[in-house]
Design a protein around this motif. Structure first.
Motif, PDB file in Angstrom:
ATOM      1  N   ILE A  17      -8.647 -34.461  65.627  1.00 16.91           N
ATOM      2  CA  ILE A  17      -7.838 -33.345  65.124  1.00 16.91           C
ATOM      3  C   ILE A  17      -8.672 -32.073  65.061  1.00 16.91           C
ATOM      4  CG2 ILE A  17      -6.600 -32.473  63.108  1.00 16.91           C
ATOM      5  CD1 ILE A  17      -5.619 -35.295  62.595  1.00 16.91           C
ATOM      6  N   LEU A  18      -9.929 -32.186  64.595  1.00 14.52           N
ATOM      7  CA  LEU A  18     -10.794 -31.010  64.522  1.00 14.52           C
ATOM      8  C   LEU A  18     -11.199 -30.529  65.909  1.00 14.52           C
ATOM      9  CD1 LEU A  18     -13.093 -32.014  61.521  1.00 14.52           C
ATOM     10  CD2 LEU A  18     -11.231 -30.351  61.520  1.00 14.52           C
ATOM     11  N   LEU A  19     -11.520 -31.466  66.809  1.00 12.70           N
ATOM     12  CA  LEU A  19     -11.944 -31.081  68.154  1.00 12.70           C
ATOM     13  C   LEU A  19     -10.784 -30.601  69.020  1.00 12.70           C
ATOM     14  CD1 LEU A  19     -14.612 -33.787  69.070  1.00 12.70           C
ATOM     15  CD2 LEU A  19     -14.963 -31.459  68.232  1.00 12.70           C
ATOM     16  N   ALA A  20      -9.557 -30.752  68.535  1.00 16.91           N
ATOM     17  CA  ALA A  20      -8.415 -30.256  69.304  1.00 16.91           C
ATOM     18  C   ALA A  20      -8.482 -28.749  69.508  1.00 16.91           C
ATOM     19  CB  ALA A  20      -7.113 -30.628  68.594  1.00 16.91           C
ATOM     20  N   ALA A  21      -9.179 -28.053  68.616  1.00 17.91           N
ATOM     21  CA  ALA A  21      -9.295 -26.596  68.747  1.00 17.91           C
ATOM     22  C   ALA A  21     -10.325 -26.198  69.800  1.00 17.91           C
ATOM     23  CB  ALA A  21      -9.657 -25.980  67.401  1.00 17.91           C
ATOM     24  N   VAL A  22     -11.233 -27.106  70.159  1.00 20.14           N
ATOM     25  CA  VAL A  22     -12.334 -26.754  71.056  1.00 20.14           C
ATOM     26  C   VAL A  22     -11.855 -26.339  72.449  1.00 20.14           C
ATOM     27  CG1 VAL A  22     -14.424 -27.628  72.189  1.00 20.14           C
ATOM     28  CG2 VAL A  22     -13.988 -28.148  69.776  1.00 20.14           C
ATOM     29  N   LEU A  26     -13.003 -22.754  73.959  1.00 22.31           N
ATOM     30  CA  LEU A  26     -13.775 -22.658  75.199  1.00 22.31           C
ATOM     31  C   LEU A  26     -12.970 -22.008  76.309  1.00 22.31           C
ATOM     32  CD1 LEU A  26     -15.593 -26.124  75.295  1.00 22.31           C
ATOM     33  CD2 LEU A  26     -16.527 -23.907  74.626  1.00 22.31           C
ATOM     34  N   GLY A  27     -11.644 -22.144  76.241  1.00 24.80           N
ATOM     35  CA  GLY A  27     -10.790 -21.538  77.257  1.00 24.80           C
ATOM     36  C   GLY A  27     -10.835 -20.020  77.264  1.00 24.80           C
ATOM     37  N   LEU A  28     -11.314 -19.414  76.167  1.00 24.28           N
ATOM     38  CA  LEU A  28     -11.467 -17.960  76.148  1.00 24.28           C
ATOM     39  C   LEU A  28     -12.533 -17.486  77.126  1.00 24.28           C
ATOM     40  CD1 LEU A  28     -11.283 -17.407  72.275  1.00 24.28           C
ATOM     41  CD2 LEU A  28      -9.465 -17.053  73.961  1.00 24.28           C
ATOM     42  N   ARG A  29     -13.465 -18.400  77.473  1.00 25.95           N
ATOM     43  CA  ARG A  29     -14.551 -18.024  78.370  1.00 25.95           C
ATOM     44  C   ARG A  29     -14.584 -18.864  79.648  1.00 25.95           C
ATOM     45  NH1 ARG A  29     -19.187 -15.086  78.068  1.00 25.95           N
ATOM     46  NH2 ARG A  29     -20.960 -15.770  79.332  1.00 25.95           N
ATOM     47  N   GLY A  34     -11.005 -28.406  79.103  1.00 28.60           N
ATOM     48  CA  GLY A  34     -10.303 -29.316  78.210  1.00 28.60           C
ATOM     49  C   GLY A  34     -10.480 -30.772  78.586  1.00 28.60           C
ATOM     50  N   TRP A  35     -10.475 -31.092  79.892  1.00 29.87           N
ATOM     51  CA  TRP A  35     -10.595 -32.486  80.297  1.00 29.87           C
ATOM     52  C   TRP A  35     -11.934 -33.065  79.864  1.00 29.87           C
ATOM     53  CZ3 TRP A  35     -13.724 -35.759  82.979  1.00 29.87           C
ATOM     54  CH2 TRP A  35     -13.198 -37.007  83.303  1.00 29.87           C
ATOM     55  N   SER A  36     -13.002 -32.304  80.042  1.00 31.09           N
ATOM     56  CA  SER A  36     -14.330 -32.803  79.654  1.00 31.09           C
ATOM     57  C   SER A  36     -14.413 -33.051  78.154  1.00 31.09           C
ATOM     58  CB  SER A  36     -15.405 -31.793  80.081  1.00 31.09           C
ATOM     59  OG  SER A  36     -15.381 -31.602  81.479  1.00 31.09           O
ATOM     60  N   VAL A  37     -13.850 -32.138  77.368  1.00 28.58           N
ATOM     61  CA  VAL A  37     -13.851 -32.310  75.911  1.00 28.58           C
ATOM     62  C   VAL A  37     -13.054 -33.554  75.533  1.00 28.58           C
ATOM     63  CG1 VAL A  37     -13.118 -31.295  73.717  1.00 28.58           C
ATOM     64  CG2 VAL A  37     -14.152 -29.851  75.471  1.00 28.58           C
ATOM     65  N   TYR A 118      -4.849 -30.271  76.677  1.00 32.30           N
ATOM     66  CA  TYR A 118      -5.808 -31.192  76.067  1.00 32.30           C
ATOM     67  C   TYR A 118      -5.961 -30.956  74.574  1.00 32.30           C
ATOM     68  CZ  TYR A 118      -6.731 -32.857  80.706  1.00 32.30           C
ATOM     69  OH  TYR A 118      -6.568 -33.422  81.941  1.00 32.30           O
ATOM     70  N   THR A 119      -5.632 -29.762  74.119  1.00 29.11           N
ATOM     71  CA  THR A 119      -5.536 -29.555  72.673  1.00 29.11           C
ATOM     72  C   THR A 119      -4.428 -30.426  72.090  1.00 29.11           C
ATOM     73  OG1 THR A 119      -6.442 -27.307  72.666  1.00 29.11           O
ATOM     74  CG2 THR A 119      -4.919 -27.864  70.900  1.00 29.11           C
TER      75      THR A 119
END
Length: 535
Positions: A17-22, A26-29, A34-37, A118-119
């Motif tokens: 749930i917390l890593l769903a934001a990652v 990261l998509g901002l840059r 998403g797949w790797s995360v 992936y989020t």
């Protein structure tokens, strides 16, 4: 018991749930991180769940009380929110994490590929793990909503307005189901003053023994909870959201939804029936078990019959799920230890089988655009590994030994005989015949119907990725007809990766191996079932 083991249930829920934001951050840059995360997260979750399962096997249930609100002299048990890993819940958690990690082998190439997808994927996995491990009935509602919201978004990620309509239908009906469940929880709290499952399991027999208005509240609570889960598990006639959701969701989404979302909801129903209300309440309440068995049996026959007449492959498998979950609900209503273990085996086996069938459907659609039964003509010649895996999975779905489908149905049938509810055994036989009917249609098309431009978009050509022959991009320049060119545009053989085929073969083999694990399931669940059925 080590502190790490005690923390694992909370980490399994909180981390995804917390890593769903990652992926979004990261998509901002970066694009498509998403797949790797998701791959790293689900792999770690799988390893952690295996470690937790080993701990449960060695030492028994693992309980984590959130916020340190455990039982003290001033605070009774059940005040804090508990996460519980026992023999039942950890099996479902394993199914969730292993399936979530495996399906990523398809989405890496087959998509969806956006970071936002992936989020939603990680949020869904976190919600499913929370639903599997929670020991609190209100907290179960919270995780039902998390799972629902993530699922709505993932279904809507498909192309075209049909996906949006399917997601909206699921949103409306899913919200109704969760609301009915919450009303039932409210009645439970009014009758017992508790929300913790273990406390409820101890309080309900006392309330039922006293009778009066509180007993009426308990019966109303069960009615609302059961109807709410009947919506979530897609029991006929409350199933209408499921065929549209499965058919119009992206091909990379359907395996996760089909294998996990309704499966975990069916697990939650079993948890509520046996841990909260208990076998004594179920059998003592007039007509309760008869109603549960009837709902399940009607769903089995209706779902199987509707599957027979479908032309779209994903829709056919969706109606098949209505039938298979109906069998699990009917097994719950038998209230015998053998039927319950059969329901758990069938729950796990069906999740594995449907994950494989929908991955296969995605591979076939991605490879050359075939989505209907007729378009599968000649598949065995051009996609031998894919067709062979589908054949094995269909055989397992029918329930031909040795397979996961057979062992689950066998134990449920034995449980029906033990309970002297003979119609359930008859329904199992009829559903097996109907499953054979629609599976045979697909097998006949794949193995015995020649491919033609009218029926199938894969005329003979170069060697395909999984060992057969197929049409490449150059076919258009070799005199292909307009229909052939349209088929080539709809699917590309080069789009099917080795990873996709690999995960499909692994799932097919797993569906067979699970057929030999009946004794292992009985042994694994024995501490749970002996406690439930002897109290």
């Amino acid at each position: 018991m080590s502190s790490l083991v005690e923390m694992l249930p909370a980490l399994l829920v909180a981390v995804p749930i917390l890593l769903a934001a990652v992926p979004i951050v990261l998509g901002l840059r970066f694009e498509r991180t998403g797949w790797s995360v998701a791959a790293l997260t689900t792999t770690a979750l799988t390893a952690a769940t295996v470690y937790l399962a080993a701990a449960v096997y060695e030492t028994g249930r693992v309980v984590h009380v959130l916020g340190g609100w455990g039982e003290t002299e001033d605070r009774p048990q059940g005040v804090g929110i508990e996460l519980v890993a026992d023999e039942f819940s950890v099996l479902i958690a394993l199914l969730v994490t292993v399936t979530a990690a495996g399906v990523l082998a398809y989405t890496r190439v087959g998509g969806p590929r956006g970071n936002t997808f992936y989020t939603g994927y990680l949020l869904l996995i976190g919600g499913l793990l929370g639903l599997s491990l929670t020991g609190d009935v209100f907290n179960m509602f919270v995780f039902l909503e998390i799972v629902g919201l993530a699922t709505y978004a993932m279904i809507a990620a498909g192309d075209g307005p049909e996906s949006a309509v399917a997601a909206l239908k699921y949103l409306i009906l899913g919200t109704m189901g969760a609301s009915l469940y919450l009303i039932g929880v409210g009645f439970l709290f009014m009758a017992t003053g508790a929300l913790n499952m273990q406390v409820l399991g101890e309080a309900i027999p006392l309330v039922a023994e006293e009778g009066g208005s509180d007993l009426t509240l308990l019966r109303a609570a069960f009615a609302f909870i059961f109807i709410g889960f009947a919506l979530k598990v897609a029991q006929w006639p409350l199933h209408t959201w499921q065929p549209d959701a499965y058919q119009h969701a992206p091909d990379g989404v359907t395996p996760v939804i089909a294998a996990l979302v309704s499966t975990v909801s069916a697990y939650a129903l079993g948890r509520i029936m046996y841990n909260v209300f208990g076998p004594e309440f179920l059998t003592a309440t007039p007509y309760l078990t008869e109603i549960v068995v009837t709902v399940g049996c009607v769903s089995v026959l209706a779902g199987s019959t509707l599957a027979v007449i479908q032309r779209d492959v994903k829709r056919m498998f969706a109606y098949s799920s209505v039938a298979q979950f109906g069998l699990i609900v009917a097994a719950y209503g038998l209230v015998t230890q053998t039927a319950f273990v059969g329901a758990v085996i069938h729950l796990i086996g069906h999740g594995v089988i449907k994950a494989g069938l929908f991955v296969a459907a995605g591979i076939v659609a991605l490879g050359y655009g075939a989505r209907t039964v007729d378009e599968y003509a000649g598949l065995a010649e051009h996609r031998p590994f894919t067709a062979g895996s589908i054949a094995i999975l269909l055989i397992a779905l029918i329930g031909i030994p040795p397979s996961a489908g057979f062992i689950g149905k066998w134990y449920i049938a034995v449980g029906a005989v033990e309970a002297e509810v003979w119609p359930v055994a008859v329904v199992i036989f009829l559903s097996t015949m109907l499953t054979l009917a629609y599976s045979a249609r697909l097998l006949e098309k794949m193995y015995f119907t020649p491919a033609t431009p009218v029926e199938s978009p894969h005329p003979p050509g170069r060697v395909a990725a999984d060992g057969g022959t197929d049409t490449g991009a150059d076919t258009e320049h070799d005199g292909a007809t307009a229909l052939d060119r349209d088929s080539i545009r709809r699917g590309s053989p080069d789009a099917v990766s080795v990873g996709m085929l690999g995960i499909l073969v692994v799932i097919a083999v797993s569906a067979v191996l699970l057929g030999f694990a009946g004794g292992a399931f009985f042994e694994w669940l024995e501490p749970f079932t002996s406690e439930v059925f002897t109290e």
